[in-house]
Structure formats: structure tokens, C-alpha cells
Design an enzyme around this catalytic site. Structure first.
Site, PDB file in Angstrom:
ATOM      1  N   GLU A 122       0.760  -1.181   0.075  1.00 29.53           N
ATOM      2  CA  GLU A 122       0.090  -0.045   0.022  1.00 29.53           C
ATOM      3  C   GLU A 122       0.893   1.204   0.175  1.00 29.53           C
ATOM      4  O   GLU A 122       0.594   2.109  -0.795  1.00 29.53           O
ATOM      5  CB  GLU A 122      -1.053  -0.123   1.008  1.00 29.53           C
ATOM      6  CG  GLU A 122      -2.012  -0.972   1.326  1.00 29.53           C
ATOM      7  CD  GLU A 122      -3.171  -0.646   1.821  1.00 29.53           C
ATOM      8  OE1 GLU A 122      -4.143  -0.509   1.062  1.00 29.53           O
ATOM      9  OE2 GLU A 122      -3.395  -0.947   2.984  1.00 29.53           O
ATOM     10  N   GLU A 142      -4.873  -8.768   2.919  1.00 30.07           N
ATOM     11  CA  GLU A 142      -5.956  -8.296   3.864  1.00 30.07           C
ATOM     12  C   GLU A 142      -7.252  -9.065   3.713  1.00 30.07           C
ATOM     13  O   GLU A 142      -7.597  -9.602   5.087  1.00 30.07           O
ATOM     14  CB  GLU A 142      -6.391  -6.799   3.490  1.00 30.07           C
ATOM     15  CG  GLU A 142      -5.320  -5.757   4.022  1.00 30.07           C
ATOM     16  CD  GLU A 142      -3.923  -5.696   3.354  1.00 30.07           C
ATOM     17  OE1 GLU A 142      -3.163  -4.788   3.625  1.00 30.07           O
ATOM     18  OE2 GLU A 142      -3.961  -6.299   2.221  1.00 30.07           O
TER      19      GLU A 142
END
Length: 268
Positions: A122, A142
Site C-alpha cells: 500500500e 488483507e
């Protein structure tokens, strides 16, 4: 100069600021002290006009394995710790540190070795140029943990790589090799293991040799026009680009070319 601030090493190499995530025992998982120091690093780069580029890398053969889950669960410094106080005072501090809520005006080059997953992938999306060692691993894990990649990936990733690849990465949660990451455009080039930082510094030197006002305007235009209709984007580009032609550095560039010598840019 190479002081260690919390879990981040900060080093000045010429006109490049090198920020090194420095928790190798935890594969450089993001801790609160590391995030606070990262935020300070971005501000330092932008406030010091002698710095023309930033290199972000990790220590110990790893880039970043994501958020420290113990810190996420609250197992960290005591509530009266000054680092926690900073996060209470600025609830967006972690997003700024991870380049979700802050965009440095100086170019940021990522030098990736080893794991660059979850929060690492990210944060990578907030960088401008990306170099990876051959054994680097990427991925957004995730969904495998019942979590959401809230660091910006559902917005930024489909804008940076083809949508089908973005959705595959987001929805499968599988790891990607450096070769795959290069193929889909997540990183720009793959180099032999252990040489990503050296290559990133070479790229930084190429950037640093250019007129800083022009470099920063180019970066600003690329981001400011992303997603705009073409006509609107072209107008915005003119608004950002025209002032560059009026600078002393623009005149110096033309003069140096005519005189067949290296230009000396002064940011004016």
C-alpha cells in the site's frame, strides 16, 4: 549523516534523502515510532530545498511486511508515551506517513528487497519510481485475514495498473513475484538481489541533475491531472507548466545547452 530515529534510519547522500525502515527482526513491520519518523522524513525532504529526491527502502533484506499487528491490537507503548500522544493529536498521522494522506513534492523512489506486502504494498503505491530485487515479494493479503486494504489500494491500484490485475491482487490476496510485479506495471524494473538500493540511488542522481522546479512541476502535473477529462487536464497542465518557462533555471538550461556545459540550477 545517518542518525537512527526510532525505527527509521535517515541518511543524506548528496541531494538525496534515504529513509530506511529499520526493524529487520520484524521484517520492517510498521510500528508507531516508525510511522511518526516517516512522517517527519517526508516533511524534512519537502522543507529542505537542498534535497531533490527521496529513496525509501528497508533494512535487513526486507522492505515492509505491513502493519505490526501487535500495535494494531494496542500492544505497544504506554498511553502516555509521546509517540502515542502525536497520533492522538493528529488522527491522520499514520495515513500521512504511509503516503495515503500526504504527497511529497520531491520525487520518491522505492528500493524494494524481500517482502513488500500488505501495508508495504500500500505504501509503495505512494512512491513515484520503483525498483525491486529479483526475490522481492508483493501482495495485499488483507482479505485473507478478514481485513480491508484501507491504505488506499482499492482506489490507487486500479489507477496504476490494469484493472483486471488490480482486482486479482486485491481479491485473491496471493503473493506476487518481482517478475510478475514488473509485468503488470507495479514496479518499473527488477535488478539482482541486493542491488535495488544502488539502482535507486543511480536513478535519484539522474533526477537530481535536472532542474528541481521543472521536476517538481512535472510530478505535480501528473498527479493533478490524473482522472480529469482530457481537455480539463490539458488546461491544468498549462497552468502548472507555463510558470516553469519563466524561471531563471529555464534560461540556465538553454544557456548551458548552447554553451555545451552542464547546467547549474539554483531553484529560481
Amino acid at each position: 549523516m545517518s542518525p537512527v530515529t526510532g525505527h527509521l534510519t535517515v541518511e543524506r547522500i548528496g541531494a538525496t534523502l534515504v529513509l530506511t525502515l529499520n526493524r529487520p527482526e520484524a521484517r520492517n513491520a510498521l510500528s508507531l515510532p516508525m510511522l511518526a519518523a516517516l512522517h517527519d522524513g517526508w516533511l524534512t525532504a519537502d522543507s529542505d530545498e537542498g534535497i531533490r529526491s527521496v529513496v525509501l527502502t528497508g533494512a535487513g533484506g526486507a522492505f515492509c511486511s505491513g502493519m505490526d499487528l501487535k500495535a494494531l491490537a494496542g500492544d505497544g507503548p504506554s498511553p502516555d508515551d509521546p509517540v502515542r500522544a502525536r497520533f492522538r493529536a493528529d488522527p491522520e498521522l499514520h495515513w500521512k506517513a504511509m503516503l495515503r494522506g500526504y504527497r511529497p513534492r520531491k520525487p520518491v523512489i522505492a528500493a524494494v528487497e524481500g517482502p513488500c506486502v500488505a501495508g508495504g504494498t500500500e505504501m509503495l503505491q505512494g512512491t513515484d519510481i520503483r525498483v525491486a530485487g529479483a526475490s522481492a515479494v508483493f501482495g495485499l493479503f488483507e482479505v485473507r485475514r478478514g481485513l480491508f486494504p484501507i491504505g488506499g489500494s482499492t482506489v490507487r491500484l486500479p489507477r496504476q495498473i490494469p484493472r483486471t490485475h488490480a482486482l486479482e491482487m486485491l481479491l485473491t490476496g496471493r503473493p506476487y513475484t518481482a517478475a510478475e510485479a514488473e509485468r503488470i506495471g507495479l514496479v518499473g524494473q527488477v535488478v539482482p538481489d541486493g542491488t535495488a538500493l544502488a539502482r535507486a540511488l543511480e536513478i535519484a542522481e539522474l533526477v537530481n541533475a535536472n532542474a528541481p522546479l521543472a521536476v517538481e512541476a512535472v510530478k505535480e502535473s501528473v498527479h493533478a491531472t490524473a482522472g480529469l477529462p482530457e481537455a480539463e487536464a490539458l488546461e491544468r497542465e498549462l497552468a502548472i507548466g507555463r510558470p516553469v518557462f519563466k524561471t531563471a533555471d529555464a534560461r540556465e538550461g538553454a544557456r548551458a545547452f548552447a554553451e555545451k556545459r552542464p547546467p547549474v540550477y539554483r531553484r529560481i
